[in-house]
Design a protein around this motif. Structure first.
Motif, PDB file in Angstrom:
ATOM      1  N   MET A 186      -4.394   4.929 -12.105  1.00  0.00           N
ATOM      2  CA  MET A 186      -4.758   3.758 -11.313  1.00  0.00           C
ATOM      3  C   MET A 186      -4.442   2.456 -12.040  1.00  0.00           C
ATOM      4  O   MET A 186      -4.052   1.466 -11.411  1.00  0.00           O
ATOM      5  CB  MET A 186      -6.246   3.799 -10.956  1.00  0.00           C
ATOM      6  N   CYS A 215      -1.519   9.421  -3.020  1.00  0.00           N
ATOM      7  CA  CYS A 215      -2.815   9.952  -3.470  1.00  0.00           C
ATOM      8  C   CYS A 215      -3.931   9.711  -2.457  1.00  0.00           C
ATOM      9  O   CYS A 215      -4.680  10.628  -2.125  1.00  0.00           O
ATOM     10  CB  CYS A 215      -3.204   9.330  -4.806  1.00  0.00           C
ATOM     11  N   HIS A 216      -4.031   8.487  -1.956  1.00  0.00           N
ATOM     12  CA  HIS A 216      -5.171   8.122  -1.114  1.00  0.00           C
ATOM     13  C   HIS A 216      -4.948   8.418   0.365  1.00  0.00           C
ATOM     14  O   HIS A 216      -5.908   8.386   1.141  1.00  0.00           O
ATOM     15  CB  HIS A 216      -5.512   6.645  -1.306  1.00  0.00           C
ATOM     16  N   CYS A 255       0.458   3.869  -2.606  1.00  0.00           N
ATOM     17  CA  CYS A 255      -0.901   4.423  -2.678  1.00  0.00           C
ATOM     18  C   CYS A 255      -1.066   5.645  -1.779  1.00  0.00           C
ATOM     19  O   CYS A 255      -1.990   6.453  -1.983  1.00  0.00           O
ATOM     20  CB  CYS A 255      -1.926   3.360  -2.277  1.00  0.00           C
ATOM     21  N   ALA A 297      -8.616  11.717  -5.577  1.00  0.00           N
ATOM     22  CA  ALA A 297      -8.420  10.351  -5.077  1.00  0.00           C
ATOM     23  C   ALA A 297      -9.487  10.052  -4.033  1.00  0.00           C
ATOM     24  O   ALA A 297      -9.558  10.738  -3.008  1.00  0.00           O
ATOM     25  CB  ALA A 297      -7.039  10.191  -4.468  1.00  0.00           C
ATOM     26  N   LEU A 329      -9.399  -3.347  -8.660  1.00  0.00           N
ATOM     27  CA  LEU A 329      -8.004  -3.620  -8.993  1.00  0.00           C
ATOM     28  C   LEU A 329      -7.898  -4.627 -10.140  1.00  0.00           C
ATOM     29  O   LEU A 329      -7.065  -4.472 -11.046  1.00  0.00           O
ATOM     30  CB  LEU A 329      -7.258  -4.141  -7.762  1.00  0.00           C
ATOM     31  N   ALA A 367      -5.998   6.075   4.026  1.00  0.00           N
ATOM     32  CA  ALA A 367      -6.908   5.797   2.902  1.00  0.00           C
ATOM     33  C   ALA A 367      -8.188   6.614   2.981  1.00  0.00           C
ATOM     34  O   ALA A 367      -9.263   6.143   2.583  1.00  0.00           O
ATOM     35  CB  ALA A 367      -7.229   4.304   2.816  1.00  0.00           C
ATOM     36  N   TYR A 407       0.813  -1.215   0.000  1.00  0.00           N
ATOM     37  CA  TYR A 407       0.000   0.000   0.000  1.00  0.00           C
ATOM     38  C   TYR A 407       0.852   1.272   0.000  1.00  0.00           C
ATOM     39  O   TYR A 407       0.357   2.347  -0.355  1.00  0.00           O
ATOM     40  CB  TYR A 407      -0.945   0.013   1.205  1.00  0.00           C
ATOM     41  N   MET A 440      -0.878   1.814 -11.348  1.00  0.00           N
ATOM     42  CA  MET A 440      -0.649   1.372  -9.971  1.00  0.00           C
ATOM     43  C   MET A 440      -1.088  -0.077  -9.791  1.00  0.00           C
ATOM     44  O   MET A 440      -0.410  -0.867  -9.129  1.00  0.00           O
ATOM     45  CB  MET A 440      -1.399   2.277  -8.999  1.00  0.00           C
TER      46      MET A 440
END
Length: 215
Positions: A186, A138-139, A135, A151, A166, A143, A132, A189
């Protein structure tokens, strides 16, 4: 900027400007319009895995406006293998104006979050924590999303939906339209997750993150 992307950006900026300022009339209209959405997403926006409809209750207005606009314009939901997206494309088109999209989005944000429990098995959250790490940019570390980067919040989402997303990004079912820049990011990613197990691991980690019980 391409015309469709400009339309999406303007719709998103309108949502940002109006988010949190929905009137009682807007929410009443949004509730009325949401009756169409409730057939799949449920009357409380709680989602229904059987029809591939994720929980959407409490999602921010700016994000709902952006996604519905993309479905309506065909930036999302037109790939022949995207079963859920193909259902959402005509739903987006059923909303006849930016005002209707804004109203239903504001109503969705007004709903209490469902925060569904995990249903997937076999993920390793400890391994997922390392996966993660990219990630976070952005997130966010928790999260909880980043409006400035478009995001969305991931914590509190359905784990089955995160895994499905995903899979679709990795397979090129989502993220191949050059006019949909965020989706292309995305897809890249998702491509860093080498296999199904890696995807399950990162989703399992997201499900361990503290859930914000508010809106």
């Amino acid at each position: 900027m391409a015309p469709i992307r400009r339309l999406t950006a303007l719709a998103g900026l309108a949502a940002v400007a109006l988010a949190g300022a929905a009137s009682a009339q807007d929410l009443a209209r949004g509730k009325e319009l949401f009756e169409l959405c409730a057939q799949c997403h449920g009357p409380r926006g709680e989602g229904n895995q059987l029809v591939l409809a994720p929980s959407i209750a409490g999602l921010p207005t700016w994000y709902v406006v952006e996604q519905v606009t993309k479905f309506k314009s065909g930036l999302r939901g037109v790939h022949p293998d995207d079963v859920a997206g193909l259902r959402m494309h005509p739903m987006g088109r059923a909303l006849k104006s930016d005002e209707e999209i804004q109203a239903v989005a504001a109503y969705v944000e007004s709903m209490p979050r469902a925060n569904p429990e995990p249903v997937l098995e076999g993920g390793d959250p400890q391994r997922g924590a390392a996966l993660y790490a990219p990630c976070i940019a952005c997130h966010g570390a928790n999260a909880d999303g980043n409006q400035a980067l478009w995001a969305p919040r991931l914590q509190g989402a359905n784990d089955w939906y995160l895994l499905s997303s995903l899979r679709r990004y990795k397979a090129g079912i989502r993220g191949t339209n050059p006019l949909n820049a965020n989706a292309q990011i995305m897809r890249g990613m998702a491509g860093t997750l080498v296999d199904e197990q890696a995807m399950k691991d990162v989703v399992a980690y997201i499900m361990t993150l503290p859930r914000n019980e508010g809106k």
